[in-house]
Scaffold this active site. Structure first.
Site, PDB file in Angstrom:
ATOM      1  NE  ARG A 123      -3.107  -7.830  -4.188  1.00 24.29           N
ATOM      2  CZ  ARG A 123      -3.858  -8.201  -3.164  1.00 24.29           C
ATOM      3  NH1 ARG A 123      -3.312  -8.335  -1.983  1.00 24.29           N
ATOM      4  NH2 ARG A 123      -5.134  -8.444  -3.308  1.00 24.29           N
ATOM      5  CE  LYS A 151     -11.505  -7.232   1.894  1.00 24.90           C
ATOM      6  NZ  LYS A 151     -10.365  -6.368   1.525  1.00 24.90           N
ATOM      7  CB  SER A 154      -4.381  -6.711   4.719  1.00 24.62           C
ATOM      8  OG  SER A 154      -3.978  -5.482   4.183  1.00 24.62           O
ATOM      9  CG  HIS A 209      -1.920  -1.028   1.353  1.00 25.55           C
ATOM     10  ND1 HIS A 209      -2.058  -1.808   2.476  1.00 25.55           N
ATOM     11  CD2 HIS A 209      -2.878  -1.447   0.488  1.00 25.55           C
ATOM     12  CE1 HIS A 209      -3.069  -2.662   2.306  1.00 25.55           C
ATOM     13  NE2 HIS A 209      -3.568  -2.464   1.097  1.00 25.55           N
TER      14      HIS A 209
HETATM   15  O1  PNS Z   1      -9.210  -2.719   0.563  1.00 20.50           O
HETATM   16  P1  PNS Z   1     -10.563  -3.145   0.038  1.00 20.50           P
HETATM   17  O2  PNS Z   1     -11.350  -3.884   1.101  1.00 20.50           O
HETATM   18  O3  PNS Z   1     -10.464  -3.925  -1.243  1.00 20.50           O
HETATM   19  O4  PNS Z   1     -11.361  -1.782  -0.295  1.00 20.50           O
HETATM   20  C1  PNS Z   1     -12.691  -1.822  -0.780  1.00 20.50           C
HETATM   21  C2  PNS Z   1     -13.420  -0.489  -0.599  1.00 20.50           C
HETATM   22  C3  PNS Z   1     -13.415  -0.086   0.871  1.00 20.50           C
HETATM   23  C4  PNS Z   1     -12.742   0.569  -1.436  1.00 20.50           C
HETATM   24  C5  PNS Z   1     -14.891  -0.729  -1.090  1.00 20.50           C
HETATM   25  O5  PNS Z   1     -15.487  -1.757  -0.337  1.00 20.50           O
HETATM   26  C6  PNS Z   1     -15.760   0.522  -1.023  1.00 20.50           C
HETATM   27  O6  PNS Z   1     -15.659   1.385  -1.864  1.00 20.50           O
HETATM   28  N1  PNS Z   1     -16.634   0.605   0.020  1.00 20.50           N
HETATM   29  C7  PNS Z   1     -17.510   1.723   0.223  1.00 20.50           C
HETATM   30  C8  PNS Z   1     -18.964   1.375  -0.199  1.00 20.50           C
HETATM   31  C9  PNS Z   1     -19.210   1.692  -1.663  1.00 20.50           C
HETATM   32  O7  PNS Z   1     -19.001   2.778  -2.139  1.00 20.50           O
HETATM   33  N2  PNS Z   1     -19.676   0.654  -2.400  1.00 20.50           N
HETATM   34  C10 PNS Z   1     -19.976   0.766  -3.811  1.00 20.50           C
HETATM   35  C11 PNS Z   1     -18.738   0.799  -4.671  1.00 20.50           C
HETATM   36  S1  PNS Z   1     -18.423  -0.693  -5.458  1.00 20.50           S
END
Ligand code: PNS
Length: 161
Positions: free
Chosen positions: A90, A41, A128, A17
């Site tokens: 990745r 998650k 992670s 990151h």
């Molecule tokens: O590190 P991650 O868990 O892959 O990040 C995912 C994240 C937090 C960016 C994604 O879950 C997110 O955007 N969550 C906020 C809710 C949202 O906007 N959902 C619709 C977009 S697909």
């Protein structure tokens, strides 16, 4: 002003990151690193701990702001007046999920562009989840996460023993 948002769960932040953040900061005037709730998650660390880990690891980097947000990513992007979302890739296995998120976010807000940055080969295997697994089993994580994250991972192990 070119502003980007680098969103994620950061549970916890890894060296992979940090590498993406540093490279994004070369392309944008300001990069908001946003700890955002991923509804699918169950995190091991609280939002506060994840923000602290990032702030400690990124101390001194002037173009970077770390915040948390609970809501739609595009709302946060609008709030900080960013034009781009940065995500790291990745491997091919990341692609489906990232493609779906990028297209969904563009549907929700057509102004928002998602930019993908290839991981550095040194971090292509790193996640992670693996870091937490290694820490829980007592392995060394020193070369996988920023130095300051080590103490949070030790606490995680103690908490679960
Ligand atoms: O590190 P991650 O868990 O892959 O990040 C995912 C994240 C937090 C960016 C994604 O879950 C997110 O955007 N969550 C906020 C809710 C949202 O906007 N959902 C619709 C977009 S697909």
């Amino acid at each position: 002003m070119k502003i980007a948002v680098y969103p994620g769960s950061f549970d916890p932040v890894t060296d992979g990151h940090i590498d993406i953040i540093d490279r994004a900061a070369k392309m944008f005037d300001t990069v908001y690193v946003a700890v955002i709730v991923n509804p699918s998650k169950l995190p091991a660390f609280s939002i506060e701990d994840r923000v602290s880990m990032l702030r400690e690891a990124l101390k001194g980097r002037k173009k970077i702001i770390v915040e948390s947000f609970d809501g739609l990513l595009v709302e946060y992007v609008d709030r900080v007046k960013a034009t781009a979302i940065v995500r790291g890739l990745r491997a091919v296995s990341d692609f489906d999920y990232e493609f779906q998120m990028a297209l969904t976010n563009r549907k929700l807000d057509p102004k928002v562009e998602t930019i993908f940055m290839m991981t550095d080969y040194r971090y292509s295997y790193l996640s992670s989840s693996l870091v937490k697994e290694i820490a829980r089993l007592g392995g060394k994580v020193g070369e996988l996460v920023p130095r300051t994250v080590g103490k949070y991972l030790s606490k995680l192990k103690e908490r679960e023993e």
